[in-house]
Design an enzyme around this catalytic site. Sequence first.
Site, PDB file in Angstrom:
ATOM      1  N   TYR A   1      -1.699   0.228  10.674  1.00 19.43           N
ATOM      2  CA  TYR A   1      -1.951  -0.394   9.368  1.00 19.43           C
ATOM      3  C   TYR A   1      -0.731  -0.237   8.462  1.00 19.43           C
ATOM      4  O   TYR A   1      -0.250  -1.202   7.848  1.00 19.43           O
ATOM      5  CB  TYR A   1      -3.191   0.235   8.723  1.00 19.43           C
ATOM      6  CG  TYR A   1      -3.385  -0.149   7.266  1.00 19.43           C
ATOM      7  CD1 TYR A   1      -4.032  -1.330   6.922  1.00 19.43           C
ATOM      8  CD2 TYR A   1      -2.906   0.661   6.224  1.00 19.43           C
ATOM      9  CE1 TYR A   1      -4.202  -1.694   5.581  1.00 19.43           C
ATOM     10  CE2 TYR A   1      -3.072   0.307   4.896  1.00 19.43           C
ATOM     11  CZ  TYR A   1      -3.719  -0.865   4.575  1.00 19.43           C
ATOM     12  OH  TYR A   1      -3.882  -1.223   3.257  1.00 19.43           O
TER      13      TYR A   1
ATOM     14  N   GLU B   1       0.191   3.599   1.784  1.00 18.79           N
ATOM     15  CA  GLU B   1       0.263   4.009   3.197  1.00 18.79           C
ATOM     16  C   GLU B   1       1.649   3.739   3.780  1.00 18.79           C
ATOM     17  O   GLU B   1       2.012   4.327   4.795  1.00 18.79           O
ATOM     18  CB  GLU B   1      -0.794   3.264   4.019  1.00 18.79           C
ATOM     19  CG  GLU B   1      -2.175   3.883   3.968  1.00 18.79           C
ATOM     20  CD  GLU B   1      -2.254   5.244   4.662  1.00 18.79           C
ATOM     21  OE1 GLU B   1      -1.892   5.338   5.847  1.00 18.79           O
ATOM     22  OE2 GLU B   1      -2.666   6.210   4.012  1.00 18.79           O
TER      23      GLU B   1
ATOM     24  N   SER C   1       0.814  -1.225   0.000  1.00 14.25           N
ATOM     25  CA  SER C   1       0.000   0.000   0.000  1.00 14.25           C
ATOM     26  C   SER C   1       0.844   1.270   0.000  1.00 14.25           C
ATOM     27  O   SER C   1       1.920   1.327   0.618  1.00 14.25           O
ATOM     28  CB  SER C   1      -0.872  -0.003   1.258  1.00 14.25           C
ATOM     29  OG  SER C   1      -1.416   1.270   1.476  1.00 14.25           O
TER      30      SER C   1
HETATM   31  P1  NDP Z   1     -11.530  -4.611   1.716  1.00 12.71           P
HETATM   32  O1  NDP Z   1     -11.516  -4.080   3.100  1.00 12.71           O
HETATM   33  O2  NDP Z   1     -12.664  -4.285   0.808  1.00 12.71           O
HETATM   34  O3  NDP Z   1     -11.428  -6.214   1.761  1.00 12.71           O
HETATM   35  C1  NDP Z   1     -10.630  -6.869   2.722  1.00 12.71           C
HETATM   36  C2  NDP Z   1     -10.820  -8.367   2.576  1.00 12.71           C
HETATM   37  O4  NDP Z   1     -10.022  -9.039   3.563  1.00 12.71           O
HETATM   38  C3  NDP Z   1     -12.276  -8.839   2.804  1.00 12.71           C
HETATM   39  O5  NDP Z   1     -12.554  -9.896   1.919  1.00 12.71           O
HETATM   40  C4  NDP Z   1     -12.219  -9.363   4.238  1.00 12.71           C
HETATM   41  O6  NDP Z   1     -13.198 -10.341   4.517  1.00 12.71           O
HETATM   42  C5  NDP Z   1     -10.829  -9.997   4.231  1.00 12.71           C
HETATM   43  N1  NDP Z   1     -10.309 -10.236   5.565  1.00 12.71           N
HETATM   44  C6  NDP Z   1     -10.202  -9.353   6.590  1.00 12.71           C
HETATM   45  N2  NDP Z   1      -9.656  -9.947   7.665  1.00 12.71           N
HETATM   46  C7  NDP Z   1      -9.427 -11.242   7.316  1.00 12.71           C
HETATM   47  C8  NDP Z   1      -8.894 -12.359   7.990  1.00 12.71           C
HETATM   48  N3  NDP Z   1      -8.491 -12.294   9.272  1.00 12.71           N
HETATM   49  N4  NDP Z   1      -8.786 -13.537   7.324  1.00 12.71           N
HETATM   50  C9  NDP Z   1      -9.205 -13.641   6.048  1.00 12.71           C
HETATM   51  N5  NDP Z   1      -9.745 -12.625   5.359  1.00 12.71           N
HETATM   52  C10 NDP Z   1      -9.838 -11.436   5.988  1.00 12.71           C
HETATM   53  O7  NDP Z   1     -10.138  -4.177   1.046  1.00 12.71           O
HETATM   54  P2  NDP Z   1      -9.806  -3.788  -0.484  1.00 12.71           P
HETATM   55  O8  NDP Z   1     -10.436  -4.772  -1.372  1.00 12.71           O
HETATM   56  O9  NDP Z   1     -10.028  -2.350  -0.662  1.00 12.71           O
HETATM   57  O10 NDP Z   1      -8.218  -3.991  -0.500  1.00 12.71           O
HETATM   58  C11 NDP Z   1      -7.628  -5.253  -0.788  1.00 12.71           C
HETATM   59  C12 NDP Z   1      -6.219  -5.288  -0.226  1.00 12.71           C
HETATM   60  O11 NDP Z   1      -5.442  -4.244  -0.816  1.00 12.71           O
HETATM   61  C13 NDP Z   1      -6.119  -5.067   1.283  1.00 12.71           C
HETATM   62  O12 NDP Z   1      -5.026  -5.832   1.739  1.00 12.71           O
HETATM   63  C14 NDP Z   1      -5.803  -3.585   1.414  1.00 12.71           C
HETATM   64  O13 NDP Z   1      -5.134  -3.333   2.624  1.00 12.71           O
HETATM   65  C15 NDP Z   1      -4.913  -3.395   0.204  1.00 12.71           C
HETATM   66  N6  NDP Z   1      -4.883  -2.067  -0.362  1.00 12.71           N
HETATM   67  C16 NDP Z   1      -6.056  -1.448  -0.713  1.00 12.71           C
HETATM   68  C17 NDP Z   1      -6.047  -0.216  -1.326  1.00 12.71           C
HETATM   69  C18 NDP Z   1      -7.309   0.477  -1.721  1.00 12.71           C
HETATM   70  O14 NDP Z   1      -7.251   1.696  -1.990  1.00 12.71           O
HETATM   71  N7  NDP Z   1      -8.435  -0.204  -1.818  1.00 12.71           N
HETATM   72  C19 NDP Z   1      -4.762   0.459  -1.630  1.00 12.71           C
HETATM   73  C20 NDP Z   1      -3.595  -0.310  -1.263  1.00 12.71           C
HETATM   74  C21 NDP Z   1      -3.670  -1.515  -0.659  1.00 12.71           C
HETATM   75  P3  NDP Z   1     -14.686  -9.931   5.027  1.00 12.71           P
HETATM   76  O15 NDP Z   1     -15.457  -9.569   3.777  1.00 12.71           O
HETATM   77  O16 NDP Z   1     -15.148 -11.165   5.688  1.00 12.71           O
HETATM   78  O17 NDP Z   1     -14.516  -8.751   5.946  1.00 12.71           O
HETATM   79  P1  GDR Z   2      -6.976   5.821   3.458  1.00 11.20           P
HETATM   80  O1  GDR Z   2      -8.510   5.925   3.013  1.00 11.20           O
HETATM   81  O2  GDR Z   2      -6.784   6.095   4.890  1.00 11.20           O
HETATM   82  O3  GDR Z   2      -6.201   6.672   2.486  1.00 11.20           O
HETATM   83  O4  GDR Z   2      -6.680   4.261   3.239  1.00 11.20           O
HETATM   84  P2  GDR Z   2      -9.766   6.628   3.700  1.00 11.20           P
HETATM   85  O5  GDR Z   2     -10.784   6.734   2.647  1.00 11.20           O
HETATM   86  O6  GDR Z   2     -10.146   5.961   4.967  1.00 11.20           O
HETATM   87  O7  GDR Z   2      -9.201   8.095   4.080  1.00 11.20           O
HETATM   88  C1  GDR Z   2      -8.720   8.989   3.092  1.00 11.20           C
HETATM   89  C2  GDR Z   2      -8.522  10.366   3.717  1.00 11.20           C
HETATM   90  O8  GDR Z   2      -9.808  10.930   4.017  1.00 11.20           O
HETATM   91  C3  GDR Z   2      -9.756  11.501   5.309  1.00 11.20           C
HETATM   92  N1  GDR Z   2     -11.100  11.564   5.895  1.00 11.20           N
HETATM   93  C4  GDR Z   2     -11.869  10.504   6.199  1.00 11.20           C
HETATM   94  N2  GDR Z   2     -11.655   9.173   6.056  1.00 11.20           N
HETATM   95  C5  GDR Z   2     -12.660   8.329   6.432  1.00 11.20           C
HETATM   96  N3  GDR Z   2     -12.486   6.992   6.266  1.00 11.20           N
HETATM   97  N4  GDR Z   2     -13.817   8.779   6.980  1.00 11.20           N
HETATM   98  C6  GDR Z   2     -14.068  10.124   7.164  1.00 11.20           C
HETATM   99  O9  GDR Z   2     -15.124  10.499   7.659  1.00 11.20           O
HETATM  100  C7  GDR Z   2     -13.055  11.023   6.747  1.00 11.20           C
HETATM  101  N5  GDR Z   2     -12.958  12.380   6.745  1.00 11.20           N
HETATM  102  C8  GDR Z   2     -11.771  12.689   6.217  1.00 11.20           C
HETATM  103  C9  GDR Z   2      -8.788  10.613   6.068  1.00 11.20           C
HETATM  104  O10 GDR Z   2      -8.310  11.276   7.241  1.00 11.20           O
HETATM  105  C10 GDR Z   2      -7.735  10.362   5.005  1.00 11.20           C
HETATM  106  O11 GDR Z   2      -6.803  11.407   5.006  1.00 11.20           O
HETATM  107  C11 GDR Z   2      -7.117   3.582   2.085  1.00 11.20           C
HETATM  108  C12 GDR Z   2      -7.400   2.127   2.464  1.00 11.20           C
HETATM  109  O12 GDR Z   2      -8.027   1.481   1.380  1.00 11.20           O
HETATM  110  C13 GDR Z   2      -6.113   1.387   2.765  1.00 11.20           C
HETATM  111  O13 GDR Z   2      -6.388  -0.009   2.930  1.00 11.20           O
HETATM  112  C14 GDR Z   2      -5.145   1.582   1.600  1.00 11.20           C
HETATM  113  O14 GDR Z   2      -3.932   0.918   1.869  1.00 11.20           O
HETATM  114  C15 GDR Z   2      -4.917   3.055   1.357  1.00 11.20           C
HETATM  115  O15 GDR Z   2      -6.160   3.660   1.059  1.00 11.20           O
HETATM  116  C16 GDR Z   2      -3.967   3.301   0.188  1.00 11.20           C
END
Ligand code: NDP
Ligand code: GDR
Length: 342
Positions: free
Chosen positions: A154, A133, A131
């Site tokens: 995280y 992050e 990520s």
């Molecule tokens: P989601 O939160 O939508 O999905 C997370 C998945 O992980 C779900 O299927 C969840 O299952 C599963 N999960 C959580 N805990 C466990 C566990 N203990 N054992 C097995 N499965 C588990 O995430 P995204 O699809 O957005 O992201 C996918 C991956 O990419 C994650 O690793 C995230 O950190 C990473 N990532 C995401 C980014 C983004 O912007 N979306 C950017 C960079 C990295 P359940 O449905 O049961 O909760």
């Molecule tokens: P992020 O996504 O932390 O970048 O992680 P998120 O959408 O949670 O926050 C983005 C930015 O928005 C600000 N923010 C808020 N965020 C949330 N969730 N809720 C609020 O009400 C709110 N108001 C302002 C946050 O402070 C932050 O700056 C996501 C996840 O998908 C991670 O798993 C992934 O790795 C990174 O993106 C890349």
Amino acid sequence: MTKRALITGITGQDGSYLAELLLRKGYEVHGLIRRASTFNTSRIDHLYVDPHNPDAKLFLHYGDLGDGARLVSLLGELKPDEVYNLAAQSHVRVSFDEPEHTGDVTGVGSMRMLEAVRMSGIHTRFYQASSSEMFGATPPPQNEETPFWPRSPYGAAKVYSYWVTRNYREAYGMFAVNGILFNHESPRRGETFVTRKITRAVARIKAGLEDHVYLGNLDSVRDWGYAAEYVEGMWRMLQADEPDDFVLATGGDFTVKDFLSTAFSHAGLNWEDHVRFDERYLRPSEVDALVGDASKAKEKLGWEATVDTAELARIMVDADIEALEHEGRPWIDTVRLESWGS
Ligand code: NDP
Ligand code: GDR
């Protein structure tokens, strides 16, 4: 020969798009799902075919990244050609509330997967969902050479996963890669991430069901792309000749305010009339600015984002408005993948 893939996190946003992509490419797809007291498969229900049907290509297996023995037995049984490790406790704000759990699943969980691959003695290609992050406080633009400075439990857990993935590549010659993905969103995005929280609120305010939404820091800068095209980049990383790590990003630099403005104005609303502040949504330490440089992926994988943040915001608003109007889910019919020819 039909290729077989295992996806952890298949019920999440990315897992559902990746499952669709691999099924379209002719893979047999296996997914790890958690047992829950309610159904948690709504993002993949449209892909599911009864396994008794000879045409079934998607199979689900109970398991958890906290249960290493289960992962070893599953990997040994399935012997997949490709493993996509997408499972994680993926919410940054929540990782401050549940740091130990986040470290266990988002960090050590990846090592359990890698160790399960190694122990079962199979030859598989391994994708780790790393990520942006991890870059945290290091100023943009960020690329594969940028030093990590995580700002949350995280982010720190993802740094651990990044390095164990590289270590298994170096120590055991495993084809194990890190996709360092910047924020990517879609109509399937979890409702507590800021983009989807905003676009759902726009739809509900437009429909007269709500009047305002509570948010935290509106000044952070993010590089928001469209999840449906990022999963193509994941797949391409595993088709490369050599294992390597890649950034996927759009290069855009929207603030949360910019996203608000684009999303609300698309529905004919003024965001300043509908947004209130709640300090509960602030983080103890914030990541101020993430803007990715994905030139390596463009050069070596031929991957480039085609949907920018403004268009993404409009796609998500339209999908949430449509979902409300039809009282259905927006999952299935909003994906536009023409640009990838699939
Ligand atoms: P989601 O939160 O939508 O999905 C997370 C998945 O992980 C779900 O299927 C969840 O299952 C599963 N999960 C959580 N805990 C466990 C566990 N203990 N054992 C097995 N499965 C588990 O995430 P995204 O699809 O957005 O992201 C996918 C991956 O990419 C994650 O690793 C995230 O950190 C990473 N990532 C995401 C980014 C983004 O912007 N979306 C950017 C960079 C990295 P359940 O449905 O049961 O909760
Ligand atoms: P992020 O996504 O932390 O970048 O992680 P998120 O959408 O949670 O926050 C983005 C930015 O928005 C600000 N923010 C808020 N965020 C949330 N969730 N809720 C609020 O009400 C709110 N108001 C302002 C946050 O402070 C932050 O700056 C996501 C996840 O998908 C991670 O798993 C992934 O790795 C990174 O993106 C890349």
